[in-house]
Design an enzyme around this catalytic site. Structure first.
Site, PDB file in Angstrom:
ATOM      1  N   GLU A 101      44.014  36.639  38.660  1.00  0.00           N
ATOM      2  CA  GLU A 101      42.736  37.198  39.139  1.00  0.00           C
ATOM      3  C   GLU A 101      41.594  36.645  38.314  1.00  0.00           C
ATOM      4  O   GLU A 101      41.670  36.575  37.094  1.00  0.00           O
ATOM      5  CB  GLU A 101      42.680  38.732  38.990  1.00  0.00           C
ATOM      6  CG  GLU A 101      43.490  39.505  39.972  1.00  0.00           C
ATOM      7  CD  GLU A 101      43.342  41.016  39.782  1.00  0.00           C
ATOM      8  OE1 GLU A 101      42.291  41.475  39.279  1.00  0.00           O
ATOM      9  OE2 GLU A 101      44.297  41.717  40.123  1.00  0.00           O
ATOM     10  N   ARG A 137      48.398  36.184  46.957  1.00  0.00           N
ATOM     11  CA  ARG A 137      48.993  37.217  46.091  1.00  0.00           C
ATOM     12  C   ARG A 137      48.644  38.583  46.662  1.00  0.00           C
ATOM     13  O   ARG A 137      47.464  38.939  46.747  1.00  0.00           O
ATOM     14  CB  ARG A 137      48.435  37.063  44.672  1.00  0.00           C
ATOM     15  CG  ARG A 137      48.848  38.164  43.724  1.00  0.00           C
ATOM     16  CD  ARG A 137      48.283  37.923  42.315  1.00  0.00           C
ATOM     17  NE  ARG A 137      48.665  39.000  41.439  1.00  0.00           N
ATOM     18  CZ  ARG A 137      47.823  39.904  40.941  1.00  0.00           C
ATOM     19  NH1 ARG A 137      46.525  39.873  41.222  1.00  0.00           N
ATOM     20  NH2 ARG A 137      48.261  40.854  40.152  1.00  0.00           N
ATOM     21  N   GLU A 170      48.395  44.504  35.422  1.00  0.00           N
ATOM     22  CA  GLU A 170      47.503  45.130  34.446  1.00  0.00           C
ATOM     23  C   GLU A 170      48.005  46.486  33.933  1.00  0.00           C
ATOM     24  O   GLU A 170      47.373  47.526  34.167  1.00  0.00           O
ATOM     25  CB  GLU A 170      46.100  45.289  35.049  1.00  0.00           C
ATOM     26  CG  GLU A 170      45.492  43.979  35.514  1.00  0.00           C
ATOM     27  CD  GLU A 170      44.068  44.131  36.040  1.00  0.00           C
ATOM     28  OE1 GLU A 170      43.597  45.269  36.170  1.00  0.00           O
ATOM     29  OE2 GLU A 170      43.430  43.103  36.314  1.00  0.00           O
ATOM     30  N   TYR A 186      38.104  38.645  33.397  1.00  0.00           N
ATOM     31  CA  TYR A 186      36.764  38.906  33.946  1.00  0.00           C
ATOM     32  C   TYR A 186      35.669  38.631  32.919  1.00  0.00           C
ATOM     33  O   TYR A 186      34.662  38.015  33.252  1.00  0.00           O
ATOM     34  CB  TYR A 186      36.687  40.335  34.489  1.00  0.00           C
ATOM     35  CG  TYR A 186      37.526  40.459  35.749  1.00  0.00           C
ATOM     36  CD1 TYR A 186      36.990  40.128  36.988  1.00  0.00           C
ATOM     37  CD2 TYR A 186      38.870  40.809  35.697  1.00  0.00           C
ATOM     38  CE1 TYR A 186      37.760  40.173  38.145  1.00  0.00           C
ATOM     39  CE2 TYR A 186      39.650  40.860  36.839  1.00  0.00           C
ATOM     40  CZ  TYR A 186      39.092  40.544  38.060  1.00  0.00           C
ATOM     41  OH  TYR A 186      39.857  40.568  39.207  1.00  0.00           O
ATOM     42  N   ASN A 229      44.713  37.890  34.171  1.00  0.00           N
ATOM     43  CA  ASN A 229      43.525  38.352  34.893  1.00  0.00           C
ATOM     44  C   ASN A 229      42.373  38.368  33.905  1.00  0.00           C
ATOM     45  O   ASN A 229      42.427  39.070  32.889  1.00  0.00           O
ATOM     46  CB  ASN A 229      43.722  39.774  35.448  1.00  0.00           C
ATOM     47  CG  ASN A 229      44.709  39.815  36.591  1.00  0.00           C
ATOM     48  OD1 ASN A 229      45.261  38.787  36.990  1.00  0.00           O
ATOM     49  ND2 ASN A 229      44.929  40.996  37.125  1.00  0.00           N
TER      50      ASN A 229
END
Ligand code: IFM
Length: 467
Positions: free
Chosen positions: A373, A89, A178, A309, A307
């Site tokens: 991600e 990506r 994002e 985290y 994504n």
């Protein structure tokens, strides 16, 4: 579920249920790795400008050289191939392809992505294109940026320049990466480019980013001559109340609304959430919706990029017990869960990753997901040969992949996973101080050395493929 042992000593992973068809990848973005900031006709983006603002970026760093990927692309593709991933990506730099953000394509800029696509395909790696990963041409910011409606139309035009060039070979298209970061960090908090601090501008930016996504998706799909996958990538966490008090539950509602629902509700339900519309009205602002916009924004798409985290809790009171800020807005105070942290001071919360994916599956059904991600920065120390024994990162990846497998067991339709990031790179406001790569980059020599986590990732993929 039968746990599968990995090459990490003592670590058991519930990865056995991930099917051989599950897609594995690594991810990067243009400004973070390319360098060559003024070559072949590229003009400045908002990040080139922001990096020049004193104090904006740690160490005064910028992306002028970054990982010099623009000049080292074939070697980097060979590196990607050596990891045994299915897909890579990358993002396309708008000011490289369409300097200034308007007009015809810059052939030299587009040629770079043409070569990259061919190089990947020759290596047996599927290209996965993200059209916008934050490098807005500075001229468009000067004309008003994302708070300005015209930027959405400019984005759709630019998307078609890339699509026309690469769609004979690229199947997977992500419009935006994002948009929360672009709108919230860029136009309200001001810690990302362009560094503005205006709440109303941020809300307008949200709407125009979503509109740009919808316009581009409609046009690309109409132009597609074979089956392709279109999508958008959102960064999402979990927002739990710190305690069961009404104030904390209210803070969690607001955080979840602002971080997740104001994106996914219009994208999937064709409307902004009523509670958030009311909150905005109380702050004297509103999404600048025009007739027909929500139909465009809700244009069908095929894959949601997630994504992730970390997740966090929210309190509705500040440390002194106040429920409102000095400007009268309600307190929404993030509280980081206890436990280990990464070098970003982000908590490590894999169990909340499972919760998020299951919740997305429940609240926005019928939408396949790919983890576009996930990864961690740690203060790696390399030996003289650049080797990094990054057990912390390896454990982070292992636990989060296990969390994805657990979510799938609970019904979440997750079809792939990209590690962030292929290699250490320019971490925005943190400059080069934070390293997210599974490959170490020595910025003085540009030498790339796979860290222990990269070797673990490679071996894990090969083991899952054998299922
Ligand atoms: O490096 C960034 C990336 O560009 C967007 N998602 C989060 C990553 C880590 O902060």
């Amino acid at each position: 579920m039968n746990p599968t042992t990995t090459s990490v000593p003592g670590l058991l992973l519930p990865i056995a249920d991930l099917p051989p068809s599950f897609k594995w990848g690594v991810a990067t973005s243009s400004y973070q790795i390319e360098g060559a900031a003024a070559e072949d006709g590229r003009t400045p983006s908002i990040w080139d400008t922001f990096c020049r603002v004193p104090g904006a970026v740690t160490g005064g760093d910028n992306g002028d050289v970054a990982c010099d990927h623009y000049h080292r692309m074939p070697q980097d593709v060979a590196l990607i191939k050596s990891l045994g991933v299915d897909t890579y990506r990358f993002s396309v730099a708008w000011p490289r392809v369409q300097p200034g953000g308007r007009g015809p394509a810059n052939r030299a800029g587009l040629a770079f992505y043409d070569r990259l696509t061919d190089e990947l395909l020759a290596a047996g790696v599927d290209p996965w294109v993200t059209l916008y990963h934050w490098d807005l041409p500075q001229e468009l910011e000067d004309a008003g940026g994302w708070p300005h409606r015209d930027t959405a139309y400019r984005f759709a035009d630019y998307a078609m320049l890339v699509f026309d060039k690469l769609s004979d070979r690229v199947d997977n298209w992500t419009t935006l990466n994002e948009p929360w970061c672009s709108a919230w960090l860029g136009y309200y908090v001001g810690v990302h480019a362009p560094g503005r601090r205006d709440f109303g501008d941020a809300i307008a930016a949200v709407h125009h980013l979503l509109l740009g996504h919808g316009l581009a998706t409609e046009r690309m799909r109409a132009a597609a001559t074979r089956e392709m996958k279109f999508g958008i990538t959102l960064n999402m966490g979990t927002a739990d109340p710190a305690t069961d008090t009404p104030a904390d539950r209210e803070a969690a509602r607001r955080a979840d609304g602002m971080g997740l629902r104001i994106y996914l509700d219009p994208l999937r339900k064709g409307e902004y959430p009523a509670d958030m519309v009311a909150d905005l009205a109380a702050r004297g602002t509103a999404f600048p919706v025009r007739e027909g916009d929500l139909e465009v924004i809700a244009a069908p798409f095929d894959v949601l990029g997630v994504n992730y985290y970390f997740g966090q809790d929210f309190s509705g009171t500040d440390e002194q017990g106040n429920t409102h800020e000095a400007d009268g807005t309600p307190v929404v105070r993030p509280i980081l869960p206890a436990g280990p942290r990464t070098a970003m001071n982000w908590p490590i919360t894999p169990e909340r990753f499972t919760d998020l994916l299951v919740r997305l599956h429940r609240d926005y059904p019928g939408l396949p997901m790919v983890i576009t991600e996930n990864g961690a920065a740690f203060d790696d120390s390399a030996d003289d040969d650049g080797n990094v024994a990054d057990e912390g990162r390896t454990a982070y990846l292992a636990e989060h992949i296990a969390a994805v497998a657990a979510a799938r067991e609970r019904g979440a339709d997750v079809r792939g996973y990209f590690a962030w990031s292929l290699m250490d790179n320019f971490e925005w406001a943190e400059g080069y101080a934070k390293r997210f790569g599974i490959v170490h980059v020595d910025y003085a020599t540009q030498a790339r050395t796979p860290k222990r986590s990269a070797l673990w990732y490679r071996d894990m993929i090969s083991r899952v493929r054998g299922n």
